[in-house]
Design a protein around this motif. Structure first.
Motif, short mmCIF file in Angstrom:
data_model
loop_
_atom_site.label_atom_id
_atom_site.label_comp_id
_atom_site.label_asym_id
_atom_site.label_seq_id
_atom_site.Cartn_x
_atom_site.Cartn_y
_atom_site.Cartn_z
N GLU A 287 -22.54 -31.00 10.50
CA GLU A 287 -22.59 -31.06 9.05
C GLU A 287 -23.63 -30.07 8.57
O GLU A 287 -24.68 -29.89 9.18
CB GLU A 287 -22.90 -32.48 8.57
CG GLU A 287 -21.73 -33.41 8.81
CD GLU A 287 -21.82 -34.71 8.04
OE1 GLU A 287 -22.36 -34.71 6.90
OE2 GLU A 287 -21.33 -35.72 8.57
N GLY B 152 -24.01 -33.81 1.95
CA GLY B 152 -24.52 -35.18 1.97
C GLY B 152 -23.85 -36.11 0.99
O GLY B 152 -24.28 -37.25 0.82
N GLY B 153 -22.77 -35.68 0.35
CA GLY B 153 -22.05 -36.53 -0.59
C GLY B 153 -21.37 -37.69 0.13
O GLY B 153 -21.03 -37.60 1.31
N ALA B 154 -21.15 -38.77 -0.59
CA ALA B 154 -20.53 -39.96 0.01
C ALA B 154 -19.07 -39.72 0.39
O ALA B 154 -18.58 -40.28 1.37
CB ALA B 154 -20.62 -41.14 -0.96
N SER B 155 -18.36 -38.90 -0.36
CA SER B 155 -16.94 -38.67 -0.07
C SER B 155 -16.63 -37.20 0.18
O SER B 155 -15.49 -36.77 0.08
CB SER B 155 -16.08 -39.20 -1.22
OG SER B 155 -16.39 -38.51 -2.41
N THR B 156 -17.66 -36.42 0.51
CA THR B 156 -17.48 -35.00 0.82
C THR B 156 -18.16 -34.67 2.14
O THR B 156 -19.07 -35.37 2.58
CB THR B 156 -18.10 -34.10 -0.28
OG1 THR B 156 -19.50 -34.38 -0.38
CG2 THR B 156 -17.44 -34.35 -1.62
N TYR C 2 -13.03 -33.33 1.42
CA TYR C 2 -13.37 -34.52 0.65
C TYR C 2 -12.30 -35.58 0.85
O TYR C 2 -11.21 -35.31 1.35
CB TYR C 2 -13.52 -34.18 -0.84
CG TYR C 2 -12.27 -33.65 -1.49
CD1 TYR C 2 -11.37 -34.51 -2.12
CD2 TYR C 2 -11.97 -32.29 -1.47
CE1 TYR C 2 -10.21 -34.02 -2.71
CE2 TYR C 2 -10.82 -31.80 -2.06
CZ TYR C 2 -9.95 -32.67 -2.68
OH TYR C 2 -8.80 -32.20 -3.26
N TRP D 67 -14.05 -36.81 11.18
CA TRP D 67 -14.76 -37.32 10.01
C TRP D 67 -13.81 -38.13 9.12
O TRP D 67 -14.15 -39.21 8.65
CB TRP D 67 -15.37 -36.15 9.23
CG TRP D 67 -16.08 -36.53 7.97
CD1 TRP D 67 -17.38 -36.92 7.86
CD2 TRP D 67 -15.53 -36.56 6.65
NE1 TRP D 67 -17.68 -37.21 6.53
CE2 TRP D 67 -16.55 -36.98 5.77
CE3 TRP D 67 -14.27 -36.27 6.12
CZ2 TRP D 67 -16.35 -37.11 4.40
CZ3 TRP D 67 -14.07 -36.40 4.75
CH2 TRP D 67 -15.11 -36.82 3.91
N HIS E 200 -13.76 -42.25 8.01
CA HIS E 200 -13.81 -42.65 6.60
C HIS E 200 -12.49 -43.26 6.14
O HIS E 200 -12.17 -43.29 4.96
CB HIS E 200 -14.19 -41.44 5.73
CG HIS E 200 -15.62 -41.07 5.88
ND1 HIS E 200 -16.08 -40.30 6.94
CD2 HIS E 200 -16.71 -41.38 5.15
CE1 HIS E 200 -17.38 -40.14 6.82
NE2 HIS E 200 -17.79 -40.80 5.75
#
Length: 162
Positions: free
Chosen positions: A11, A57-61, A79, A120, A124
């Motif tokens: 990441e 560091g985004g929650a959905s990216t 995303y 990833w 998710h």
């Protein structure tokens, strides 16, 4: 993250911003600049840095970088879509952009980035990965088909007179 020898996928960190902007600028110039007259190829020089700061560091990216021979040679931005009731409340992971330096395109860097993104996506709870490519970009289309992606839809566009 990668299991390919000589290729490390991780990441992205804020310390990678200069390389991310370089890669995104190359993507806009080489891909959209060739295939889409409506894309402003100077956008990354003005806005990509702040865009990457928002995405990392985004929650959905996720923003991934691939190091090959110790240098960042590729990136992937992806995303998660929101769960959709029309899709049985399942979510899809979308590849927004992917670019690999032309000098290392046959090295496996792109495949390592996509494989890491699929991992990833699974973690998710995505059930599919989607990506768009320009119809005329035969290299990208062949790359994704080689990885098992299948064409699902086609977008039609008509440019209006000024």
């Amino acid at each position: 993250m990668s299991n390919r020898p000589g290729i490390d996928v991780d990441e992205a960190a804020l310390s990678d911003l200069d390389e991310l902007v370089r890669l995104e600028s190359s993507l806009f110039r080489d891909d959209a600049g060739t295939h889409d007259p409506l894309v402003d190829i100077t956008w990354p020089a003005r806005h990509a840095r702040e865009d990457f700061v928002r995405l990392i560091g985004g929650a959905s990216t996720v923003v991934l970088v691939a190091r090959y021979e110790e240098n960042i040679r590729g990136h992937l931005v992806g995303y998660l879509s929101a769960p959709s009731p029309t899709r049985f409340d399942r979510r899809t992971a979308e590849i927004r952009s992917l670019y690999v330096d032309s000098a290392v395109r046959a090295s496996g860097v792109g495949q390592a980035l996509v494989t890491s993104f699929m991992t990833w996506a699974r973690t998710h709870e995505a059930v599919a990965v989607a990506v768009s490519a320009y119809t005329a970009n035969e290299g990208a289309r062949g790359f994704y088909e080689h990885l098992g992606f299948a064409e699902q839809s086609v977008t039609f566009r008509l440019l209006l007179d000024d």
